[in-house]
Motif scaffolding. Structure first.
Motif, short mmCIF file in Angstrom:
data_model
loop_
_atom_site.label_atom_id
_atom_site.label_comp_id
_atom_site.label_asym_id
_atom_site.label_seq_id
_atom_site.Cartn_x
_atom_site.Cartn_y
_atom_site.Cartn_z
N ALA A 158 -43.55 7.50 34.38
CA ALA A 158 -43.70 7.91 35.79
C ALA A 158 -42.92 9.18 36.12
O ALA A 158 -43.30 9.92 37.02
N PRO A 186 -45.28 13.28 39.21
CA PRO A 186 -45.33 14.67 39.67
C PRO A 186 -46.56 15.43 39.18
O PRO A 186 -47.09 16.27 39.91
N PRO A 208 -44.66 19.13 44.10
CA PRO A 208 -43.39 18.54 43.67
C PRO A 208 -42.41 19.60 43.17
O PRO A 208 -42.82 20.61 42.60
N ASN A 239 -38.18 19.79 38.01
CA ASN A 239 -36.92 19.21 37.52
C ASN A 239 -37.05 19.04 36.02
O ASN A 239 -38.02 19.53 35.42
N SER A 240 -36.12 18.35 35.40
CA SER A 240 -36.11 18.35 33.93
C SER A 240 -37.30 17.60 33.34
O SER A 240 -37.65 17.81 32.19
C1 NAG Z 1 -38.45 14.68 38.74
O1 NAG Z 1 -39.11 14.52 39.98
C2 NAG Z 1 -40.01 13.42 40.03
C3 NAG Z 1 -40.67 13.42 41.38
O2 NAG Z 1 -41.44 14.58 41.52
C4 NAG Z 1 -39.26 12.13 39.79
O3 NAG Z 1 -40.17 11.04 39.75
C5 NAG Z 1 -38.55 12.21 38.46
O4 NAG Z 1 -37.78 11.08 38.27
C6 NAG Z 1 -37.65 13.44 38.43
N1 NAG Z 1 -37.07 13.56 37.09
C7 NAG Z 1 -35.77 13.56 36.91
C8 NAG Z 1 -35.31 13.71 35.50
O5 NAG Z 1 -34.99 13.47 37.84
#
Ligand code: NAG
Ligand code: NAG
Ligand code: NAG
Ligand code: NAG
Ligand code: NAG
Ligand code: NAG
Ligand code: NAG
Ligand code: NAG
Ligand code: NAG
Length: 557
Positions: A210, A215, A364, A367-368
């Motif tokens: 997920a 995203p 979205p 992020n990593s």
């Molecule tokens: C990155 O963002 C998504 C939501 O867009 C989220 O579900 C996911 O956990 C995030 N990944 C990290 C590594 O924080």
């Protein structure tokens, strides 16, 4: 049924309905649901319908993607043979993974239309006809391929959707490729709109964690401009979902994915289902998918697959065809799916009036685990790329029509030479993470190669040897001979190639170097001249190009 079988294979004329046969209803999307013209909710009860092409088992091909394909909608005799079985299954849709736009599809498409069967057409072809997940680009040759397929199918009334890719993104570190998928969706959507086609624009995703799957889905249906526009949004999200194995339950297999997509903004379905790890397949998932448990989120699905299909996990498929192609033998998987589809009765809610119109949320954040930029590649601009190619001083002149097998090698070689000469291949590269796309990155790979060869040729003061590339290059005597003039002409050609516009069909056949259908862009004045000039001064590493190895067109299940 009688009417369909009285239709002689090959003689069906598209667009002319036999009297007494009701025309298949147009399916449209309202908000996140699909409806037929009479306002009833439409659920996809589908089956994948494509014989598997040649698969070369190779360490470079861990997912057993085929390198050839057999168009499933081009042989009326075969469709006629299969139609009674599709009708027994009770399907209202088939999914075809690759079709050949130069073949005639009238017989199959008309026969299926008369039987109330829609087609979901994937636009990709094996090898170099799809968005490459390892080295993605959205280029004139791919756009033209997609347009030619749409043109070949636009006369049929039963095309439900066109998929711009299948499993292009398969892991968090590959999510940058989503920028190219979204650009393809944008341009295909604009093209369909320009033809007043109501076919939906889809993408079929591999299942996954997920943290990047959510995203990715949201990104493909979001509006980067923040003004609630659907111009870059898919209409139909497909999830290739194999979570339900054996006689499972909604809670055990589907509750998670139901929750994950609860707030999704466009229509969604399972673009593949049918886990094979606990044979025989009972297909009891149909009872959950096509029920009020899942109808708030999902609009049905496509069982994989009618024909046998080999995968790393084992054999999919519900029928076998006799070696002479004449007869069909069904398996218990077939009978089980038939029973389940026969019993499915998903609710006819919500009504179309209360479905609302779709909203297109902001994209979205990167992020990593999700690294796609919301700055998309421009619309591939054939006119600009053709102008460029004509002005390049060294041109790729393949001696072999099979050139896609060594184009990548030559690009890598050329870029390493340019790197040694103190330049870079940035102009042909794009980066879906930073949202930066080189001025030549939307051109056909053959034009990219001509560009690279020319840069090297100019960097070596027009030494004819530098344009040879083992006999693959030819000096273009019509091009400006000095580097300054060449760069000026090239940047002038590319000045309009940064924006988005409504693509038009290429004239005079396919390929990146013919035709001039694409119009000028509407983008901002660009940095083409800078990019080209900088190629001489930037100390860039050669960009590694792999053309057509990992193509996102076949299921990786
Ligand atoms: C990155 O963002 C998504 C939501 O867009 C989220 O579900 C996911 O956990 C995030 N990944 C990290 C590594 O924080
Ligand atoms: C499409 O069919 C034509 C005619 O048989 C053939 O020449 C061509 O190679 C096919 N194209 C692809 C991409 O398979
Ligand atoms: C991406 O991650 C996979 C493992 O999920 C790894 O095998 C692959 O090498 C990574 N690719 C890159 C370009 O880092
Ligand atoms: C069409 O399909 C039939 C049945 O499999 C087969 O006998 C025939 O050779 C096919 N025709 C072509 C042109 O492939
Ligand atoms: C070469 O580039 C110039 C400047 O963009 C353009 O006007 C001309 O048409 C190009 N030549 C060809 C043969 O395309
Ligand atoms: C094209 O090249 C590939 C890889 O080199 C090779 O396997 C294939 O047989 C070639 N096809 C033709 C038609 O030459
Ligand atoms: C794929 O490469 C072949 C040459 O190997 C070429 O004829 C064909 O046009 C290319 N297809 C696309 C979509 O670029
Ligand atoms: C894109 O740019 C980022 C940031 O500079 C870099 O880390 C990444 O490797 C680049 N990706 C590709 C595919 O070149
Ligand atoms: C073209 O380049 C390929 C790949 O490097 C090479 O195998 C071939 O011999 C070259 N020459 C010709 C005439 O194709």
């Amino acid at each position: 049924m009688l009417k369909a079988s009285s239709l002689a294979a090959g003689l069906a004329v598209a667009g002319i309905l036999l009297s007494g046969v009701d025309a298949i209803s147009k399916v449209t999307r309202s908000g996140r649901y699909l409806y037929t013209a009479d306002g009833n909710r439409f659920y996809i009860k589908g089956v994948a319908y494509q014989e598997q092409g040649n698969v070369v088992a190779d360490p470079n091909n861990p997912f057993l993607e085929p390198s050839t394909f057999i168009d499933p909608l081009a042989n009326g005799t075969a469709c006629q043979r299969d139609l009674p079985y599709l009708q027994q299954l009770g399907v209202n849709a088939i999914r075809a993974y690759s079709v050949n736009s130069s073949l005639n599809h009238d017989s199959c498409m008309q026969m299926f239309s008369n039987a109330g069967i829609y087609a979901i057409i994937d636009l990709s072809l094996p090898v170099n006809g799809s968005l490459d997940r390892d080295s993605p680009s959205w280029t004139t040759n791919l756009l033209d391929l997609y347009i030619e397929t749409i043109d070949a199918f636009s006369k049929y009334d039963n095309v439900l959707a066109y998929n711009v890719g299948n499993e292009v993104v398969i892991a968090p570190n590959g999510t940058y490729a989503a920028a190219y998928v979204k650009a393809a969706a944008r341009d295909v959507k604009a093209y369909l709109n320009s033809k007043s086609s109501s076919a939906l624009v889809g993408y079929a995703s591999i299942d996954g964690d997920a943290s990047w799957l959510d995203p990715l889905a949201n990104y493909l249906s979001c509006d980067p401009s923040g003004s609630n526009s659907g111009a870059t949004a898919i209409d139909l999200y497909g999830l290739n979902n194999y979570q339900w194995c054996g006689d499972s339950t909604f809670e055990a297999s589907y509750a998670d994915v139901e929750g994950q997509f609860a707030g999704y903004n466009v229509a969604a379905y399972f673009s593949e289902f049918g886990c094979i790890t606990s044979p025989p397949r009972l297909f009891t998932e149909v009872g959950a998918l096509l029920s009020s448990q899942m109808s708030p989120v999902w609009s049905g699905g496509v069982a994989f697959s009618y024909f046998p299909a080999e995968s790393a996990q084992g054999q999919f498929g519900m029928v076998t065809i006799s070696p002479d192609g004449s007869t069909v033998t069904v398996s218990s998987d077939f009978t089980n799916l038939k029973t389940q589809y026969g019993e499915a009765a998903p609710p006819n809610t919500p009504s179309q009036g209360s479905a609302g119109s779709a909203t297109y949320p902001a994209c979205p954040q990167q992020n990593s685990s999700f690294i796609a930029s919301s700055t998309l590649p421009p619309t591939p601009n054939l006119a600009a790329c053709t102008c460029l190619e004509n002005n390049l001083s060294c041109q790729f002149t393949p001696t072999n029509s099979n050139y896609s097998s060594y184009l990548g090698t030559l690009l890598n070689y050329g870029c390493s030479l340019i790197g040694q000469a103190g330049g870079s291949c940035n102009a042909i590269a794009g980066n879906g993470t930073t949202g930066q796309y080189g001025a030549v990155s939307g051109c056909d790979p053959t034009v990219m190669l001509s560009y690279v060869m020319s840069e090297y040729y100019l960097a070596t003061n027009n030494n004819p040897q530098s344009c040879s590339f083992g006999g693959n290059g030819t000096v273009n005597s019509k091009a400006p001979s000095n580097a300054g003039a060449a760069n000026t002409a090239a940047s002038s050609c590319l000045a309009s190639a940064t924006g988005t516009f409504v693509p038009t069909a290429p004239t005079g056949g396919s390929g990146g170097s013919s035709g001039s259908g694409s119009q000028g862009g509407s983008g901002s004045p660009n940095s083409a001249s800078m990019v080209l000039a900088e190629a001489k001064v930037l100390l860039g590493m050669g960009v590694l190009f792999v053309v057509g190895v990992a193509s996102g067109m076949w299921t990786l299940a």
